[in-house]
Scaffold this motif. Structure first.
Motif, PDB file in Angstrom:
ATOM      1  N   GLN A  86      -7.321  81.962  54.076  1.00 29.01           N
ATOM      2  CA  GLN A  86      -6.426  80.808  54.085  1.00 29.01           C
ATOM      3  C   GLN A  86      -6.895  79.753  53.083  1.00 29.01           C
ATOM      4  OE1 GLN A  86      -6.029  78.909  57.878  1.00 29.01           O
ATOM      5  NE2 GLN A  86      -4.485  77.482  57.155  1.00 29.01           N
ATOM      6  N   ALA A  87      -8.192  79.495  53.052  1.00 27.89           N
ATOM      7  CA  ALA A  87      -8.718  78.481  52.132  1.00 27.89           C
ATOM      8  C   ALA A  87      -8.463  78.872  50.684  1.00 27.89           C
ATOM      9  CB  ALA A  87     -10.208  78.261  52.373  1.00 27.89           C
ATOM     10  N   LEU A  88      -8.619  80.150  50.373  1.00 28.08           N
ATOM     11  CA  LEU A  88      -8.379  80.594  49.000  1.00 28.08           C
ATOM     12  C   LEU A  88      -6.887  80.673  48.687  1.00 28.08           C
ATOM     13  CD1 LEU A  88     -11.142  83.310  48.707  1.00 28.08           C
ATOM     14  CD2 LEU A  88     -11.041  81.147  47.482  1.00 28.08           C
ATOM     15  N   SER A  89      -6.079  81.033  49.676  1.00 32.09           N
ATOM     16  CA  SER A  89      -4.643  81.170  49.393  1.00 32.09           C
ATOM     17  C   SER A  89      -3.959  79.822  49.193  1.00 32.09           C
ATOM     18  CB  SER A  89      -3.956  81.953  50.516  1.00 32.09           C
ATOM     19  OG  SER A  89      -3.943  81.199  51.710  1.00 32.09           O
ATOM     20  N   LEU A  90      -4.581  78.734  49.629  1.00 27.67           N
ATOM     21  CA  LEU A  90      -4.015  77.395  49.414  1.00 27.67           C
ATOM     22  C   LEU A  90      -4.077  76.972  47.959  1.00 27.67           C
ATOM     23  CD1 LEU A  90      -5.477  75.451  52.460  1.00 27.67           C
ATOM     24  CD2 LEU A  90      -3.121  76.226  52.146  1.00 27.67           C
ATOM     25  N   ARG A  93      -9.853  68.923  42.021  1.00 25.77           N
ATOM     26  CA  ARG A  93      -9.472  67.887  41.062  1.00 25.77           C
ATOM     27  C   ARG A  93      -8.059  67.377  41.354  1.00 25.77           C
ATOM     28  NH1 ARG A  93      -8.346  70.581  35.951  1.00 25.77           N
ATOM     29  NH2 ARG A  93      -6.411  70.947  37.060  1.00 25.77           N
ATOM     30  N   ASP A  94      -7.136  68.283  41.557  1.00 25.56           N
ATOM     31  CA  ASP A  94      -5.731  67.909  41.693  1.00 25.56           C
ATOM     32  C   ASP A  94      -5.381  67.295  43.044  1.00 25.56           C
ATOM     33  OD1 ASP A  94      -5.459  68.914  39.160  1.00 25.56           O
ATOM     34  OD2 ASP A  94      -4.481  70.773  39.777  1.00 25.56           O
ATOM     35  N   THR A  95      -6.181  67.581  44.074  1.00 21.50           N
ATOM     36  CA  THR A  95      -5.844  67.092  45.415  1.00 21.50           C
ATOM     37  C   THR A  95      -6.803  66.032  45.933  1.00 21.50           C
ATOM     38  OG1 THR A  95      -7.169  68.784  46.515  1.00 21.50           O
ATOM     39  CG2 THR A  95      -4.849  69.337  46.049  1.00 21.50           C
ATOM     40  N   ALA A  96      -7.968  65.882  45.307  1.00 19.42           N
ATOM     41  CA  ALA A  96      -9.029  64.994  45.796  1.00 19.42           C
ATOM     42  C   ALA A  96      -9.429  65.349  47.231  1.00 19.42           C
ATOM     43  CB  ALA A  96      -8.614  63.529  45.689  1.00 19.42           C
ATOM     44  N   TYR A  97      -9.252  66.610  47.580  1.00 18.85           N
ATOM     45  CA  TYR A  97      -9.624  67.094  48.916  1.00 18.85           C
ATOM     46  C   TYR A  97     -11.145  67.012  49.050  1.00 18.85           C
ATOM     47  CZ  TYR A  97      -9.088  69.904  53.153  1.00 18.85           C
ATOM     48  OH  TYR A  97      -9.065  70.338  54.452  1.00 18.85           O
ATOM     49  N   PRO A  98     -11.652  66.555  50.192  1.00 18.97           N
ATOM     50  CA  PRO A  98     -13.098  66.423  50.364  1.00 18.97           C
ATOM     51  C   PRO A  98     -13.817  67.778  50.257  1.00 18.97           C
ATOM     52  CG  PRO A  98     -11.920  65.233  52.085  1.00 18.97           C
ATOM     53  CD  PRO A  98     -10.904  66.047  51.340  1.00 18.97           C
ATOM     54  N   VAL A  99     -14.862  67.823  49.485  1.00 21.92           N
ATOM     55  CA  VAL A  99     -15.598  69.069  49.250  1.00 21.92           C
ATOM     56  C   VAL A  99     -16.139  69.635  50.559  1.00 21.92           C
ATOM     57  CG1 VAL A  99     -17.581  70.103  48.071  1.00 21.92           C
ATOM     58  CG2 VAL A  99     -16.175  68.403  46.895  1.00 21.92           C
ATOM     59  N   GLY A 100     -16.713  68.785  51.385  1.00 18.69           N
ATOM     60  CA  GLY A 100     -17.258  69.248  52.668  1.00 18.69           C
ATOM     61  C   GLY A 100     -16.201  69.890  53.549  1.00 18.69           C
ATOM     62  N   ASP A 101     -15.016  69.284  53.566  1.00 23.63           N
ATOM     63  CA  ASP A 101     -13.923  69.845  54.361  1.00 23.63           C
ATOM     64  C   ASP A 101     -13.485  71.202  53.802  1.00 23.63           C
ATOM     65  OD1 ASP A 101     -14.075  67.565  55.867  1.00 23.63           O
ATOM     66  OD2 ASP A 101     -12.194  66.696  55.129  1.00 23.63           O
ATOM     67  N   VAL A 119     -20.521  74.889  46.714  1.00 31.96           N
ATOM     68  CA  VAL A 119     -19.255  75.555  46.394  1.00 31.96           C
ATOM     69  C   VAL A 119     -19.531  76.838  45.614  1.00 31.96           C
ATOM     70  CG1 VAL A 119     -17.090  75.383  45.081  1.00 31.96           C
ATOM     71  CG2 VAL A 119     -17.850  73.460  46.487  1.00 31.96           C
ATOM     72  N   ALA A 120     -20.391  76.746  44.619  1.00 35.04           N
ATOM     73  CA  ALA A 120     -20.721  77.930  43.811  1.00 35.04           C
ATOM     74  C   ALA A 120     -21.301  79.031  44.678  1.00 35.04           C
ATOM     75  CB  ALA A 120     -21.694  77.547  42.696  1.00 35.04           C
ATOM     76  N   ASP A 121     -22.211  78.678  45.566  1.00 40.76           N
ATOM     77  CA  ASP A 121     -22.812  79.673  46.452  1.00 40.76           C
ATOM     78  C   ASP A 121     -21.775  80.273  47.398  1.00 40.76           C
ATOM     79  OD1 ASP A 121     -25.277  79.251  45.273  1.00 40.76           O
ATOM     80  OD2 ASP A 121     -26.005  77.932  46.883  1.00 40.76           O
ATOM     81  N   ALA A 122     -20.926  79.417  47.965  1.00 39.74           N
ATOM     82  CA  ALA A 122     -19.912  79.897  48.907  1.00 39.74           C
ATOM     83  C   ALA A 122     -18.934  80.869  48.246  1.00 39.74           C
ATOM     84  CB  ALA A 122     -19.152  78.719  49.511  1.00 39.74           C
ATOM     85  N   LEU A 123     -18.684  80.661  46.966  1.00 35.87           N
ATOM     86  CA  LEU A 123     -17.753  81.523  46.239  1.00 35.87           C
ATOM     87  C   LEU A 123     -18.472  82.647  45.496  1.00 35.87           C
ATOM     88  CD1 LEU A 123     -15.396  78.756  44.848  1.00 35.87           C
ATOM     89  CD2 LEU A 123     -14.951  80.306  46.766  1.00 35.87           C
ATOM     90  N   GLY A 124     -19.761  82.763  45.716  1.00 33.79           N
ATOM     91  CA  GLY A 124     -20.515  83.824  45.076  1.00 33.79           C
ATOM     92  C   GLY A 124     -20.501  83.744  43.561  1.00 33.79           C
ATOM     93  N   ASN A 125     -20.283  82.548  43.033  1.00 31.68           N
ATOM     94  CA  ASN A 125     -20.236  82.334  41.577  1.00 31.68           C
ATOM     95  C   ASN A 125     -19.188  83.189  40.882  1.00 31.68           C
ATOM     96  OD1 ASN A 125     -22.405  80.320  41.198  1.00 31.68           O
ATOM     97  ND2 ASN A 125     -23.604  81.941  42.162  1.00 31.68           N
ATOM     98  N   LEU A 126     -18.146  83.544  41.586  1.00 34.94           N
ATOM     99  CA  LEU A 126     -17.046  84.325  41.018  1.00 34.94           C
ATOM    100  C   LEU A 126     -16.228  83.398  40.117  1.00 34.94           C
ATOM    101  CD1 LEU A 126     -15.781  87.177  41.185  1.00 34.94           C
ATOM    102  CD2 LEU A 126     -14.318  86.287  43.001  1.00 34.94           C
ATOM    103  N   PRO A 127     -16.224  83.644  38.806  1.00 30.24           N
ATOM    104  CA  PRO A 127     -15.601  82.689  37.874  1.00 30.24           C
ATOM    105  C   PRO A 127     -14.163  82.318  38.190  1.00 30.24           C
ATOM    106  CG  PRO A 127     -16.889  84.295  36.663  1.00 30.24           C
ATOM    107  CD  PRO A 127     -16.870  84.754  38.101  1.00 30.24           C
TER     108      PRO A 127
END
Length: 188
Positions: free
Chosen positions: A61-65, A42-50, A23-31
């Motif tokens: 779309q993934a960020l706007s959710l 945390r709030d959705t328990a959405y699977p990390v892989g998904d 996740v950190a790599d995919a987001l470029g470590n942008l805080p």
């Protein structure tokens, strides 16, 4: 990267170290993006892989959710729309260079960027770009809009991973309406 992983693990206890690293790599470590995704997971328990798959396919779309009170994720996802539009209005060759850089590693050697084969790829967007000596002007144009960072000490340009993802999506959306160059016509 270490801080990103620690934050993700603190906010989302179920996330593994490897998942947090991805996740950190995919987001470029942008805080701000790390904080928003951590809260979402945390709030959705959405699977990390998904989530990672969605982020790779549709980063905007993934960020706007990630609906947070500060609305940072929407701003993160759209932060580059205006600079990309300005770049598109100014220089189709610069846009194409950025598109090419968006499918490379985030740190790209200037030896590759300033090389004749790159000039040949860009020539279809601006015939003057057949000369590699003109490519540094494109790099400066893109850099002025903060879409890449030029590091002369390391002899490379750096394109943030999120910018790369947004550019890839924009390029794939516009590929069907963008005129093809002579070299692209011959390769298809």
């Amino acid at each position: 990267r270490r801080e990103s992983i620690l934050h993700l693990r603190r906010v989302v206890p179920a996330i593994t170290v490897d998942e947090a690293g991805e996740v950190a790599d995919a987001l470029g470590n942008l805080p701000v993006a790390i904080a928003a995704v951590a809260a979402f997971l945390r709030d959705t328990a959405y699977p990390v892989g998904d989530y990672l798959s969605s982020l790779a396919r549709e980063p905007r779309q993934a960020l706007s959710l990630l609906r947070q009170p500060t609305d940072y994720p929407t701003m993160v996802a759209a932060a580059w729309d205006l600079p990309l539009q300005v770049l598109s209005d100014r220089s189709p060759g610069a846009v194409r260079l950025l598109e090419l850089c968006s499918v490379m590693a985030p740190n790209i050697s200037l030896n590759l960027v300033y090389h004749l084969p790159m000039a040949e790829l860009l020539e279809g967007y601006d015939p003057a770009l057949a000369e590699p000596l003109l490519i540094p002007g494109l790099v400066q144009e893109i850099s002025r809009l903060h879409l890449l960072r030029l590091d002369s000490n390391l002899n490379e340009i750096q394109v943030h991973q999120l910018i790369q993802a947004v550019v890839r999506v924009a390029a794939s959306c516009s590929a069907s309406i963008r005129p093809r160059t002579r070299s692209e016509e011959h390769t298809s």
